[in-house]
Design a protein around this motif. Sequence first.
Motif, PDB file in Angstrom:
ATOM      1  N   GLU A  31       0.595  -1.212  -0.191  1.00 47.03           N
ATOM      2  CA  GLU A  31      -0.019  -0.037  -0.032  1.00 47.03           C
ATOM      3  C   GLU A  31       0.629   1.168  -0.077  1.00 47.03           C
ATOM      4  N   VAL A  32       0.569   2.067  -1.254  1.00 44.70           N
ATOM      5  CA  VAL A  32       1.162   3.469  -0.754  1.00 44.70           C
ATOM      6  C   VAL A  32       0.433   4.129  -0.799  1.00 44.70           C
ATOM      7  N   GLU A  33       1.023   4.991   0.536  1.00 40.79           N
ATOM      8  CA  GLU A  33       0.754   6.075   1.400  1.00 40.79           C
ATOM      9  C   GLU A  33       1.095   7.582   0.381  1.00 40.79           C
ATOM     10  N   MET A  34      -0.115   7.861  -0.097  1.00 40.44           N
ATOM     11  CA  MET A  34      -0.513   8.997  -0.569  1.00 40.44           C
ATOM     12  C   MET A  34      -0.863  10.216  -0.709  1.00 40.44           C
ATOM     13  N   PRO A  35      -1.434  10.970   0.079  1.00 39.28           N
ATOM     14  CA  PRO A  35      -2.286  12.483   0.347  1.00 39.28           C
ATOM     15  C   PRO A  35      -3.483  12.428  -1.030  1.00 39.28           C
ATOM     16  N   GLY A  36      -4.867  11.490  -0.138  1.00 38.51           N
ATOM     17  CA  GLY A  36      -6.001  12.134  -1.806  1.00 38.51           C
ATOM     18  C   GLY A  36      -5.483  10.395  -2.464  1.00 38.51           C
ATOM     19  N   TYR A  37      -5.217   9.807  -2.293  1.00 36.48           N
ATOM     20  CA  TYR A  37      -5.067   8.375  -3.125  1.00 36.48           C
ATOM     21  C   TYR A  37      -5.081   7.361  -1.762  1.00 36.48           C
ATOM     22  N   PRO A  38      -6.396   6.982  -0.825  1.00 35.49           N
ATOM     23  CA  PRO A  38      -5.841   6.170  -0.510  1.00 35.49           C
ATOM     24  C   PRO A  38      -6.629   4.892  -1.129  1.00 35.49           C
ATOM     25  N   GLY A  39      -5.967   3.517  -0.978  1.00 39.51           N
ATOM     26  CA  GLY A  39      -5.792   2.826  -1.932  1.00 39.51           C
ATOM     27  C   GLY A  39      -4.841   1.952  -2.680  1.00 39.51           C
ATOM     28  N   TYR A  40      -4.400   3.289  -2.949  1.00 41.74           N
ATOM     29  CA  TYR A  40      -3.501   3.226  -4.024  1.00 41.74           C
ATOM     30  C   TYR A  40      -2.463   2.051  -3.619  1.00 41.74           C
ATOM     31  N   MET A  41      -2.270   1.031  -4.688  1.00 40.29           N
ATOM     32  CA  MET A  41      -1.619  -0.365  -3.840  1.00 40.29           C
ATOM     33  C   MET A  41      -0.456  -0.539  -5.418  1.00 40.29           C
ATOM     34  N   ARG A  42       0.533  -1.008  -5.012  1.00 45.06           N
ATOM     35  CA  ARG A  42       1.122  -1.334  -5.857  1.00 45.06           C
ATOM     36  C   ARG A  42       1.746  -2.585  -6.137  1.00 45.06           C
ATOM     37  N   ASP A 105     -13.700  13.906  -7.277  1.00 48.63           N
ATOM     38  CA  ASP A 105     -12.792  15.058  -7.133  1.00 48.63           C
ATOM     39  C   ASP A 105     -11.968  14.744  -6.098  1.00 48.63           C
ATOM     40  N   ASP A 106     -10.813  13.796  -7.001  1.00 50.32           N
ATOM     41  CA  ASP A 106      -9.955  13.743  -6.548  1.00 50.32           C
ATOM     42  C   ASP A 106      -8.706  14.395  -6.606  1.00 50.32           C
ATOM     43  N   PRO A 107      -7.279  15.328  -6.514  1.00 51.06           N
ATOM     44  CA  PRO A 107      -6.918  15.761  -6.370  1.00 51.06           C
ATOM     45  C   PRO A 107      -6.450  16.709  -8.145  1.00 51.06           C
ATOM     46  N   HIS A 108      -6.020  15.248  -8.421  1.00 52.21           N
ATOM     47  CA  HIS A 108      -5.078  15.094  -9.380  1.00 52.21           C
ATOM     48  C   HIS A 108      -6.693  15.134 -11.224  1.00 52.21           C
ATOM     49  N   PHE A 109      -7.682  14.296 -10.590  1.00 53.43           N
ATOM     50  CA  PHE A 109      -8.456  14.141 -11.646  1.00 53.43           C
ATOM     51  C   PHE A 109      -8.843  14.926 -12.378  1.00 53.43           C
ATOM     52  N   PRO A 110      -8.956  15.207 -13.856  1.00 52.67           N
ATOM     53  CA  PRO A 110      -8.732  13.660 -14.333  1.00 52.67           C
ATOM     54  C   PRO A 110      -7.391  13.689 -15.231  1.00 52.67           C
ATOM     55  N   ASP A 111      -6.809  14.423 -14.591  1.00 56.26           N
ATOM     56  CA  ASP A 111      -5.012  14.062 -14.849  1.00 56.26           C
ATOM     57  C   ASP A 111      -4.840  12.724 -14.258  1.00 56.26           C
ATOM     58  N   ALA A 112      -3.073  12.446 -14.391  1.00 52.45           N
ATOM     59  CA  ALA A 112      -2.443  11.735 -13.794  1.00 52.45           C
ATOM     60  C   ALA A 112      -2.596  11.695 -12.385  1.00 52.45           C
ATOM     61  N   ILE A 113      -2.152  10.626 -11.814  1.00 48.88           N
ATOM     62  CA  ILE A 113      -1.874  11.527 -10.294  1.00 48.88           C
ATOM     63  C   ILE A 113      -0.143  12.188 -10.418  1.00 48.88           C
ATOM     64  N   TRP A 114       0.272  12.062 -11.487  1.00 43.41           N
ATOM     65  CA  TRP A 114       1.977  12.653 -11.721  1.00 43.41           C
ATOM     66  C   TRP A 114       1.559  13.669 -11.942  1.00 43.41           C
ATOM     67  N   ALA A 115       0.425  14.658 -12.258  1.00 46.34           N
ATOM     68  CA  ALA A 115       0.996  16.072 -12.736  1.00 46.34           C
ATOM     69  C   ALA A 115       0.030  16.927 -11.849  1.00 46.34           C
ATOM     70  N   LYS A 125     -14.030  13.469   2.863  1.00 44.16           N
ATOM     71  CA  LYS A 125     -13.917  12.986   1.871  1.00 44.16           C
ATOM     72  C   LYS A 125     -13.048  11.941   2.764  1.00 44.16           C
ATOM     73  N   GLU A 126     -11.301  12.268   2.598  1.00 48.34           N
ATOM     74  CA  GLU A 126     -10.705  11.451   2.641  1.00 48.34           C
ATOM     75  C   GLU A 126     -10.224  10.675   3.867  1.00 48.34           C
ATOM     76  N   THR A 127     -11.160  11.403   4.648  1.00 43.20           N
ATOM     77  CA  THR A 127     -11.232  10.163   6.245  1.00 43.20           C
ATOM     78  C   THR A 127     -12.215   9.300   5.757  1.00 43.20           C
ATOM     79  N   ASP A 128     -13.318  10.170   5.008  1.00 38.98           N
ATOM     80  CA  ASP A 128     -14.445   8.777   4.607  1.00 38.98           C
ATOM     81  C   ASP A 128     -13.771   7.031   3.891  1.00 38.98           C
ATOM     82  N   ARG A 129     -13.801   7.599   2.828  1.00 35.60           N
ATOM     83  CA  ARG A 129     -12.500   6.886   2.086  1.00 35.60           C
ATOM     84  C   ARG A 129     -11.180   6.234   2.780  1.00 35.60           C
ATOM     85  N   ARG A 130     -10.842   6.468   3.733  1.00 34.78           N
ATOM     86  CA  ARG A 130      -9.473   5.845   4.452  1.00 34.78           C
ATOM     87  C   ARG A 130     -10.136   4.996   5.817  1.00 34.78           C
ATOM     88  N   GLU A 131     -11.825   5.453   6.276  1.00 38.62           N
ATOM     89  CA  GLU A 131     -12.702   4.255   6.739  1.00 38.62           C
ATOM     90  C   GLU A 131     -12.467   2.843   6.249  1.00 38.62           C
TER      91      GLU A 131
END
Length: 146
Positions: A31-42, A105-115, A125-131
């Motif tokens: 699991e990758v810890e990145m604010p705005g992206y709960p559940g980001y896996m590698r 509503d994520d920080p980069h949508f609709p672009d890639a998270i590296w943009a 929403k971040e708290t709700d998703r992290r729960e």
Amino acid sequence: MNPTPSAPACPLCQSAGGSLLWQNDDLRVIEVEMPGYPGYMRVIWNPHIAEMSDLTDAQRARLMDIVIRVERILRETLAPDKINLAALGNMVPHLHWHIIPRWRDDPHFPDAIWATPHREPDPQKETDRREKLAACRQAVMAALTR
């Protein structure tokens, strides 16, 4: 973790690459810890291999089976609007797949998270998703341990 020590400058050979959820001799899921992206896996192929075409057919099938299983679990537990799958490896030439839940509503949508981000993460929403992450982690570990 059993990364191959053949590439000393490779960060995925030197460490797990995030919070380790599951591993076997060939693969690990972190699991990758990145604010705005709960559940980001590698999903990382443990031996140091840079390209999908360097794997045998059977190895490639095992890798993609795990990628798809993790994607399904993320969809079922977190209900994102979209899942992004990426295997870039330009900066880290070690075979790995990013599995990134995306919300409109994520920080980069609709672009890639590296943009460049378009907005700050919504704290509520971040708290709700992290729960939902504990159930997601448990589902990943249970599905891959079978």
